[in-house]
Design an enzyme around this catalytic site. Sequence first.
Site, PDB file in Angstrom:
ATOM      1  CB  THR A   6      -0.891   0.078   1.246  1.00 18.06           C
ATOM      2  OG1 THR A   6      -0.061   0.339   2.401  1.00 18.06           O
ATOM      3  CG2 THR A   6      -1.686  -1.179   1.448  1.00 18.06           C
ATOM      4  CG  ASP A   7       1.149   5.845  -1.341  1.00 15.95           C
ATOM      5  OD1 ASP A   7       2.101   6.086  -0.587  1.00 15.95           O
ATOM      6  OD2 ASP A   7       0.941   6.485  -2.391  1.00 15.95           O
ATOM      7  CB  CYS A   8       2.421   6.336   3.598  1.00 14.98           C
ATOM      8  SG  CYS A   8       2.625   6.694   5.335  1.00 14.98           S
TER       9      CYS A   8
END
Length: 765
Positions: free
Chosen positions: A292-294
Amino acid sequence: MLYKDRSKPVPERVEHLLGLMTLEEKAGQLVQPFGWQTYEHKDGEIKLTDAFKEQVQGGGIGSLYGVLRADPWTGVTLETGLSPREGAEAVNAIQRYAIENSRLGIPILIGEECSHGHMAIGATVFPVPLSLGSTWNVELYREMCRAVARETRAQGGAVTYSPVLDVVRDPRWGRTEECFGEDAYLIGEMAVASVEGLQGERLDGEDSVAATLKHFVGYGSSEGGRNAGPVHMGRRELLEVDLLPFRKAVEAGAASIMPAYNEIDGVPCTTNEELLDGVLRGEWGFDGMVITDCGAIDMLASGHDVAEDGRDAAIQAIRAGIDMEMSGVMFGKHLVEAVRSGQLEEEVLDRAVRRVLTLKFRLGLFEQPYADPARAERVIGSTEHVELARQLAREGIVLLKNEGGVLPLSADAGKIAVIGPNADVGYNQLGDYTSPQPRSKVTTVLGGIRGKLDGTPERVLYAPGCRINGDSREGFDVALSCAEQADTVVMVVGGSSARDFGEGTIDLRTGASKVTGNAESDMDCGEGIDRMNLGLSGVQLELIQEIHKLGKPLVVVYINGRPIAEPWIDEHADAILEAWYPGQEGGHAIADILFGDVNPSGRLTVSVPKHVGQLPVYYHGKRSRGKRYLEDDSQPRYPFGYGLSYTEFSYGNLSLEADAIDVNGTTKVSIDVTNVGDRAGAEVVQLYIADVASAVTRPAKELKGFRKVFLQPGETQTVEFQVGPEQLQYIGRNYEPVVEPGEFRVHVGKNVNDTLSANLFVREG
């Protein structure tokens, strides 16, 4: 133990290790905490934190994000950060503790940001991707990716969160600078080069890192150009345009992929099973890791609101196909209990762990988890890489206007006034996702011009004039005085993606840096900095207009991360250079172009509108989009593929080897390109295809090939392209690729609006 036996096949090693792991150890492999929080750096000593040690002993850590990252967000500065040698030593300390103090001794996957150079202190800062795309030089970009991989792996980084493969549709979006442009075909070519360059011949090589494709998918098409906003896109366009670069990169062997923050038709990409499981893994056969992205999982419950709480969000994400969470908060907090309570099947957890372990084995981390500090010191920021950064910057600069041959400047043509907020502020030419830099490492435009006139420093006058933002005209008088004394004025204006690196602000009267105690950010571009218009910020335009009244030859140099729409400048400046954010060697590269030591060869990969109200102006719009507004037509100021040179190129003898083929056939397209000027130069020859009539509506033209060729004065080169099913197909009514019989037009030329054309007829097979 079998999983440590490098002679065994990776799948066998993975299954053996997985069978030994506890539930806590499995969940630990799926979390990626912030790496810069794992150590303390003081008085030259690197000490691991107690919190990190406890997490290792309590089940382990699968990965760390940004151990070597330095910027205002991390709080890591030049003073507190790690040198190349120290970075390698810190990674070694982290790996040694994880291996020696965990039950199974699993090494940690170190993930780093490398969009245009490793985001670590001392690493080479290359031009931003928008500039890299403007080079149209795939081979040179592949060479850059090899350099980035070399520098990153030398410090122990094993995976990078790049390339960015988003297709730009609204340049008000602050992350435009991180993208290669608006065309899926060109992005796809750069994507393949990126994967091949970063990953090398094998992932466990000492110069290789795993590439993470992002942001999957549609991120560049957000509503209103607002970061992470909803995307309104039909399935056909998604398959045909936005997914194309990702598919090309997956076919090239990309090891990792990152879903985008946005939703498409109401479904967040982080939980979009149709995309992650159906398209990515099912149709394309991707077998790598998905991260995932942050904060993306948290966003499911607090933003998208498709999950009741953090646990629900974590369960939805891992079921949809997420393997690792950047930041690790939701997975670390909820996965173990979700399995124990029966809310999540352990086989779903195992599936994700299996993919993470597979990547670690492929990277050779079990055999060689440690970096070589001496090699890191030798490789990172090497002279070879610095020269490569300069060459990329040269080739990415686009000459937009050159009225009356004002450029190139003569080295003995009097005094030059270098004026503007971007003339001598190093951070303003580096772009977002950049680490802190010592002032001596970055050559500004002022520095580059002074270098050209080294023997006569009195011929170079300088004044900042104004800031990027704000309405202060305090520096106007000094700037006007400089311009009055000069024979030529070079205005260096644009934008800034520089975050607060503690540099203070500029004294508008002297040009010197000063610390005020008050944060004065000039940032008007970069992640999370979206704009309502595309004009120059602050009073920059007013400054240019005042200086123009002096009647001196006026050269405008844009340093920025998105297209600038300023009709007055387009009409009144004698010459305009678009340099984007050209990196640490940008000042040298711009001076090379200004003085004619290098002939400009950059070409636009985004269309530049006359006015923000024209948006969208990307070239591949449908024929039905309309031709004009009441006030003006719908054509951009500068079209896709556009760029001038100090020489002239002519095109002729466009021919098709066969002007009729069947649906599975191919033909060769040839055209003669001649340098009819008196300077050597490079031309970007562009191939576009138009489908005259089709079952579903199509763009007026689509880029399907390009070649960058270097020609001496008077030299002619025959440039050839192959045209076949790959260039002629589109996504048909049944959402499958199809080549329809009928008439096509083949266009070859300088840019999308300046081509020669020939007809091609496609018959039933």
